[in-house]
Motif scaffolding. Structure first.
Motif, mmCIF file in Angstrom:
data_model
loop_
_atom_site.group_PDB
_atom_site.id
_atom_site.type_symbol
_atom_site.label_atom_id
_atom_site.label_comp_id
_atom_site.label_asym_id
_atom_site.label_seq_id
_atom_site.Cartn_x
_atom_site.Cartn_y
_atom_site.Cartn_z
ATOM 1 N N LYS A 166 0.816 -1.222 0.000
ATOM 2 C CA LYS A 166 0.000 0.000 0.000
ATOM 3 C C LYS A 166 0.846 1.267 0.000
ATOM 4 C CE LYS A 166 -4.229 -1.870 2.099
ATOM 5 N NZ LYS A 166 -5.125 -1.865 3.285
ATOM 6 N N SER A 167 2.006 1.195 0.642
ATOM 7 C CA SER A 167 2.881 2.375 0.717
ATOM 8 C C SER A 167 3.760 2.524 -0.515
ATOM 9 C CB SER A 167 3.762 2.293 1.963
ATOM 10 O OG SER A 167 4.710 1.239 1.833
ATOM 11 N N GLY A 168 3.766 1.521 -1.375
ATOM 12 C CA GLY A 168 4.613 1.564 -2.562
ATOM 13 C C GLY A 168 6.020 1.068 -2.333
ATOM 14 N N GLN A 169 6.296 0.523 -1.147
ATOM 15 C CA GLN A 169 7.632 -0.008 -0.866
ATOM 16 C C GLN A 169 7.951 -1.168 -1.798
ATOM 17 O OE1 GLN A 169 8.215 -1.262 3.197
ATOM 18 N NE2 GLN A 169 10.316 -1.936 2.846
ATOM 19 N N ILE A 170 6.938 -1.977 -2.080
ATOM 20 C CA ILE A 170 7.084 -3.022 -3.099
ATOM 21 C C ILE A 170 5.875 -2.981 -4.020
ATOM 22 C CG2 ILE A 170 8.515 -4.619 -1.751
ATOM 23 C CD1 ILE A 170 6.046 -6.220 -1.110
ATOM 24 N N LYS A 171 6.098 -3.357 -5.260
ATOM 25 C CA LYS A 171 4.997 -3.416 -6.210
ATOM 26 C C LYS A 171 4.201 -4.696 -5.991
ATOM 27 C CE LYS A 171 7.341 -0.757 -9.833
ATOM 28 N NZ LYS A 171 7.861 -0.780 -11.218
ATOM 29 N N GLU A 172 2.893 -4.602 -6.241
ATOM 30 C CA GLU A 172 2.043 -5.777 -6.046
ATOM 31 C C GLU A 172 2.430 -6.900 -7.004
ATOM 32 O OE1 GLU A 172 -2.655 -6.846 -5.190
ATOM 33 O OE2 GLU A 172 -2.036 -4.777 -5.576
ATOM 34 N N GLU A 173 3.045 -6.551 -8.130
ATOM 35 C CA GLU A 173 3.483 -7.571 -9.081
ATOM 36 C C GLU A 173 4.540 -8.499 -8.472
ATOM 37 O OE1 GLU A 173 3.307 -4.377 -9.752
ATOM 38 O OE2 GLU A 173 1.740 -4.224 -11.290
ATOM 39 N N VAL A 174 5.368 -7.951 -7.580
ATOM 40 C CA VAL A 174 6.375 -8.774 -6.895
ATOM 41 C C VAL A 174 5.680 -9.818 -6.033
ATOM 42 C CG1 VAL A 174 8.227 -8.744 -5.164
ATOM 43 C CG2 VAL A 174 8.115 -6.946 -6.909
ATOM 44 N N LEU A 175 4.669 -9.384 -5.304
ATOM 45 C CA LEU A 175 3.886 -10.303 -4.481
ATOM 46 C C LEU A 175 3.171 -11.323 -5.358
ATOM 47 C CD1 LEU A 175 2.620 -11.202 -1.797
ATOM 48 C CD2 LEU A 175 0.932 -9.358 -2.063
ATOM 49 N N ASP A 176 2.623 -10.877 -6.485
ATOM 50 C CA ASP A 176 1.903 -11.788 -7.380
ATOM 51 C C ASP A 176 2.809 -12.910 -7.886
ATOM 52 O OD1 ASP A 176 -0.324 -10.250 -7.048
ATOM 53 O OD2 ASP A 176 -0.232 -9.274 -9.007
ATOM 54 N N ARG A 177 4.060 -12.570 -8.231
ATOM 55 C CA ARG A 177 4.984 -13.603 -8.713
ATOM 56 C C ARG A 177 5.268 -14.637 -7.623
ATOM 57 N NH1 ARG A 177 7.367 -9.262 -11.540
ATOM 58 N NH2 ARG A 177 8.888 -8.894 -9.871
ATOM 59 N N CYS A 178 5.411 -14.166 -6.402
ATOM 60 C CA CYS A 178 5.642 -15.081 -5.282
ATOM 61 C C CYS A 178 4.421 -15.971 -5.055
ATOM 62 C CB CYS A 178 5.958 -14.293 -4.009
ATOM 63 S SG CYS A 178 7.592 -13.494 -4.025
ATOM 64 N N VAL A 179 3.231 -15.393 -5.120
ATOM 65 C CA VAL A 179 1.995 -16.170 -4.967
ATOM 66 C C VAL A 179 1.893 -17.220 -6.062
ATOM 67 C CG1 VAL A 179 -0.529 -16.048 -5.048
ATOM 68 C CG2 VAL A 179 0.762 -14.345 -3.736
ATOM 69 N N ASP A 180 2.233 -16.828 -7.292
ATOM 70 C CA ASP A 180 2.156 -17.740 -8.430
ATOM 71 C C ASP A 180 3.043 -18.961 -8.228
ATOM 72 O OD1 ASP A 180 1.090 -18.056 -11.234
ATOM 73 O OD2 ASP A 180 3.240 -18.194 -11.646
ATOM 74 N N ARG A 181 4.275 -18.731 -7.760
ATOM 75 C CA ARG A 181 5.183 -19.851 -7.538
ATOM 76 C C ARG A 181 4.682 -20.757 -6.413
ATOM 77 N NH1 ARG A 181 9.805 -16.161 -9.239
ATOM 78 N NH2 ARG A 181 9.823 -15.266 -7.139
ATOM 79 N N LEU A 182 4.129 -20.163 -5.363
ATOM 80 C CA LEU A 182 3.606 -20.971 -4.264
ATOM 81 C C LEU A 182 2.391 -21.778 -4.706
ATOM 82 C CD1 LEU A 182 3.901 -21.733 -1.285
ATOM 83 C CD2 LEU A 182 2.327 -19.879 -0.737
ATOM 84 N N LEU A 183 1.516 -21.170 -5.497
ATOM 85 C CA LEU A 183 0.352 -21.899 -6.015
ATOM 86 C C LEU A 183 0.787 -23.080 -6.879
ATOM 87 C CD1 LEU A 183 -2.122 -19.022 -6.989
ATOM 88 C CD2 LEU A 183 -2.236 -20.533 -4.987
ATOM 89 N N ASP A 184 1.835 -22.886 -7.645
ATOM 90 C CA ASP A 184 2.340 -23.975 -8.482
ATOM 91 C C ASP A 184 2.794 -25.142 -7.608
ATOM 92 O OD1 ASP A 184 2.857 -25.006 -11.064
ATOM 93 O OD2 ASP A 184 4.998 -24.653 -10.770
ATOM 94 N N LEU A 185 3.486 -24.839 -6.500
ATOM 95 C CA LEU A 185 3.906 -25.892 -5.566
ATOM 96 C C LEU A 185 2.689 -26.597 -4.969
ATOM 97 C CD1 LEU A 185 6.187 -27.292 -3.899
ATOM 98 C CD2 LEU A 185 5.844 -25.497 -2.182
ATOM 99 N N ILE A 186 1.707 -25.811 -4.541
ATOM 100 C CA ILE A 186 0.507 -26.383 -3.915
ATOM 101 C C ILE A 186 -0.230 -27.303 -4.884
ATOM 102 C CG2 ILE A 186 -1.779 -25.834 -2.994
ATOM 103 C CD1 ILE A 186 -0.508 -23.234 -1.836
ATOM 104 N N PHE A 187 -0.533 -26.795 -6.074
ATOM 105 C CA PHE A 187 -1.329 -27.571 -7.022
ATOM 106 C C PHE A 187 -0.567 -28.770 -7.582
ATOM 107 C CE2 PHE A 187 -3.629 -23.327 -7.839
ATOM 108 C CZ PHE A 187 -4.575 -23.620 -6.872
#
Length: 813
Positions: free
Chosen positions: A264-285
């Motif tokens: 929310k503060s702009g310290q990190i872009k949400e796209e960075v978080l999205d890439r991390c979520v994507d990799r974790l979802l790949d592990l889960i599925f």
């Protein structure tokens, strides 16, 4: 991104929630999106899935599983295919217990013999460790579950492991401490990597952009998930930026808020978080797939037990066989002496403790193998207490025997996760027993059980020495099969055994005691040091005897590899481990005299000859050039050596190799110790030249207030009287518990309290203590008792109120 459609349906809060655990072993779930929790479990040599209260210290029992030999044991087999088979059984049991991620194998280098976790690591050589680990990973993942290679990286001591700063030069980092990971990731393709606790050159590893992004992601192309070691997250946002997807265990939502605030503060872009979520979802599925068509929730216990025995048999090392005392002939009267004969030491301690499916007892198995036992005496107290009575009774029994089978080793409290050994010695009461028995009956065969190298000044008092390492639940029978000749021993050491600890290259700089640990010995660990510096050792890297003999001949080297013959010149079949070493002969760039670049294990019938070919790969001639910041090849003549060990070179050839025309990275006159290989006394100036910067101050600044990453041990310098009192109380408790024989409990204090950084209180308590409460504790520690207590209680009330509010909201939902 593979799962962009799902990610687009998620709120920021849901994305952040996936980045930390749901509890101690499970990931967070989001059921309305079809995202389920997955289970992570310890298991480098057997599944440790806890059925009840979870812990990371091995305190509470786990569901029964096959206890295979530890990595340090199977490493002695030098058989990658065997490692892959062990991995397959581990993967099958993980799937049977519905474990998605198996936390292993561990492949940190054995920089120093005293590292308390060496039993869980393969080797002092990165090529050997990487190849063995790749086999394990392929085997584990063949069942659809994920292996998790660990601990990334340069985690080579247990003392202060959660805060120590490892200072290592770039070339050494690449060639010694990262090469095993590079091989394991390229050839094993693990879905998960675990970051280590420690700092690397001033930055925690899971926040280290050079390590996690430039090397792991960009250079090696790793696309999987990085998970912290348990409680190993320092700054959650910095870790996320570095690509650390999963923090374990849970922090009850506290670090989720850090991520949300940062986005929310702009310290990190949400796209960075999205890439991390994507990799974790790949592990889960991906790891869930195995359970969709799997109804079976069991495995063949007997078959897996047999596999554990086979792995142990091929990994046992015969170190001495004077007068051909082995194998034991039928009809020989044997006295069985040693506490380890009645209660085997077969696995490590800490997070890798396995609850075995079967336990084999040596004393119960003697008759099965035709050993004519005349009796058993323990001979010594397991945990070091001296007893003349036990020695006398053992000697009385030994007098009646033709041969003494003496079971000795290190106990469970000596080699354990979280603390390092204080010396390389066998307990004094065992040494006294050896000397007494030798005076009574010199026909002694020692059976050694321990997971790391020890000194053996008593070696001349025994005629035979069989090293079982930590051979798993079936190790007792495996050792008996070797002793009686049913199995011809074929293991060879994956680490050097020095004559004495003072001879080791890191002596004097291990472990780092306060802020940092300096790797001044650079490339020269293990055999690389002993061989280059001409230091005599007890048993060299790659050493092991057989009941037969082997002859090497007819070497031919070309640009693609080396070919040679091996002949079994004895009277029985056996397996020989041939080792390829390469040594650059130019002298322009400092290097060890020889480095392992290939190996193979060959089975030969008596009198049989086989032609063997070992191919060169991209690691055979390379070195890391710190000027070009990449791998280069020096144009030079290279010695191509084939050995039965690092010190027993049987064949040698010379090969000219064209180079990459890179500039020389060093000025010789600035680092004379490196070019001489005499690295026991590297000066600060030489080390700084290698580092390319100043060496940080290695001691605590005792004038400043204590903070999150200071340890409980530093409370001895605290301004607050309560903190100092707590320190002395902890120190006394440790001393007292050791005094009364409660060594395991004493070790637990050192492991989970004494060396714990303050942030660990928040990271390892699952939300019971949060960081604002920790601020209150630190105020008390730093001399503001009442202010700190008020702050702590205030934040505690907030935490309880927030928990109640969440509970009401969940009920309303």
């Amino acid at each position: 991104m593979k799962y962009l459609q799902i990610i687009n349906r998620m709120t920021l809060e849901e994305k952040a929630s996936l980045m930390s655990g749901k509890d101690f072993w499970q990931t967070q779930d989001i059921e309305h999106l079809g995202i389920h929790s997955i289970f992570l479990a310890d298991g480098p040599h057997g599944i440790r899935k806890q059925a009840a209260a979870a812990d990371h210290l091995g305190l509470n029992p786990s569901i029964p599983a096959t206890c295979f030999p530890t990595a340090a044991t199977v490493a002695n087999s030098w058989n990658v295919e065997l490692g892959e088979k062990v991995g397959q059984y581990l993967g099958e049991e993980a799937a049977a217990q519905k474990v998605n991620v198996l936390l292993g194998p561990g492949i940190n280098m054995k920089r120093d013999p005293l590292c308390g976790r060496n039993f869980e690591y393969f080797s002092e050589d990165p090529y050997h460790a990487g190849k063995m680990a790749a086999g394990y990973i392929r085997g584990i993942q063949s069942h659809g579950v994920s292996a998790c290679v660990k601990h990334f990286a340069v985690n080579n001591q247990e003392e202060r492991r959660m805060s120590i700063d490892t200072i290592v030069d770039e070339r050494t980092l690449r060639e010694i401490y990262l090469t095993a990971f590079e091989i394991a990731i390229a050839e094993g393709e693990p879905m998960t990597v675990m970051s280590s606790y420690n700092q690397l050159n001033g930055t925690y590893t899971n926040e280290n952009l050079h390590l996690m992004q430039e090397i792991l992601r960009e250079e090696w192309g790793f696309e999987g998930v990085v998970v912290t070691d348990w409680g190993g997250s320092n700054d959650r946002v910095a870790g996320l930026i570095a690509g650390n997807e999963l923090e374990m265990p849970t922090t009850a939502g506290e670090t989720n808020e850090d991520i949300i605030t940062a986005v929310k503060s702009g310290q990190i872009k949400e796209e960075v978080l999205d890439r991390c979520v994507d990799r974790l979802l790949d592990l889960i599925f991906t790891t869930e797939e195995v359970y969709k068509n799997r109804n079976e929730k069991s495995f063949n216990v007997e078959k897996h037990h047999e596999a554990a025995q086979q792995a142990a048999e091929e990994s046992i090392v015969l170190l001495k066989n004077e007068d051909r005392i082995l194998p034991i002939k039928k009809g020989v009267k044997a006295a069985i002496i040693g506490d380890f004969a009645s209660e085997a030491r077969y696995q490590g301690a800490g997070s890798s403790i396995v609850n075995p499916t079967v336990r084999v007892n040596t004393l119960d198995s003697l008759e099965q193998f035709g050993i004519d036992s005349i009796g058993y005496e323990p001979g010594f107290e397991r945990y070091g207490k001296k007893s003349r009575k036990k020695i006398d009774k053992a000697c009385a029994l030994a007098k009646k025997a033709d041969v003494v089978l003496l079971y000795i080793g290190l106990d469970e409290a000596t080699e354990a996760e979280g603390l390092d050994r204080s010396n390389m010695k066998l307990p004094e009461n065992q040494i006294e027993l050896i000397h007494a028995l030798h005076e009574t009956n010199p026909n002694i065969v020692a059976v050694l059980s321990c997971g790391s190298a020890i000194e053996m000044p008593w070696i001349d008092k025994v005629k035979g020495l069989v090293h079982g390492y930590l051979s798993g639940q079936a190790g007792a029978k495996a050792i008996l099969r070797v002793l009686t000749g049913e199995i011809n021993p074929s293991g060879k050491l994956a680490e050097t055994y020095p004559l004495r600890y003072e001879d080791t290259p890191a002596f004097g700089s291990f472990p780092g005691k306060e802020v940092s640990v300096e790797y001044r010995e650079s490339l020269f660990i293990g055999y690389r040091y002993y061989d280059t510096a001409n230091v005599n050792v007890l048993f060299p890297f790659g050493y092991g005897l057989s009941y037969t003999t082997f002859e090497y001949s007819n070497i031919q080297a070309d640009r693609d590899g080396v070919t040679f013959n091996i002949t079994n010149t004895g009277t029985i079949a056996g397996m020989e481990i041939a080792q390829l070493y390469v040594g650059c002969r130019s002298g322009n760039i400092f290097r060890p005299n020889k480095e392992l670049k290939g190996f193979t294990k060959v089975f030969l019938l008596a009198g049989e000859t086989k032609t063997v070919r070992i191919l060169f790969d991209d690691k055979a001639f390379r070195y890391f050039n710190v000027k070009t910041n990449r791998w280069e090849i020096e144009q030079a003549d290279y010695a191509i050596m084939i050995g039965a060990s690092s010190a027993d070179i049987r064949l040698e050839s010379t090969l000219f190799v064209e180079g990459t025309d890179a500039p020389l990275p060093y000025d010789k006159e600035n680092i004379p110790s490196m070019y001489a290989g005499k690295v026991r006394d590297v000066t600060k100036e030489e080390f700084e030249y290698l580092l390319g910067r100043q060496v940080p101050v290695p001691t605590w600044d005792r004038t400043r207030p204590l903070g999150y990453n200071d340890t409980i041990a530093q409370c001895q310098y605290a301004k607050g009287w309560l903190a100092r009192f707590a320190f002395h109380l902890i120190t006394f408790a440790y001393w007292f518990l050791r005094k009364i024989g409660k060594r395991s409990t004493a070790n637990l204090i050192m492991m989970s309290v004494y060396h714990m950084p303050f942030r660990g209180i928040a990271r390892m308590t699952g939300g019971i203590v949060n960081m604002p409460m920790l601020d209150g504790l630190l105020l008390m520690v730093n001399g503001n008792f009442f202010k700190g207590m008020a702050h702590f209680l205030k934040e505690r009330k907030k935490l309880i109120k927030a928990a109640k509010l969440r509970s009401l909201n969940n009920e309303g939902a």
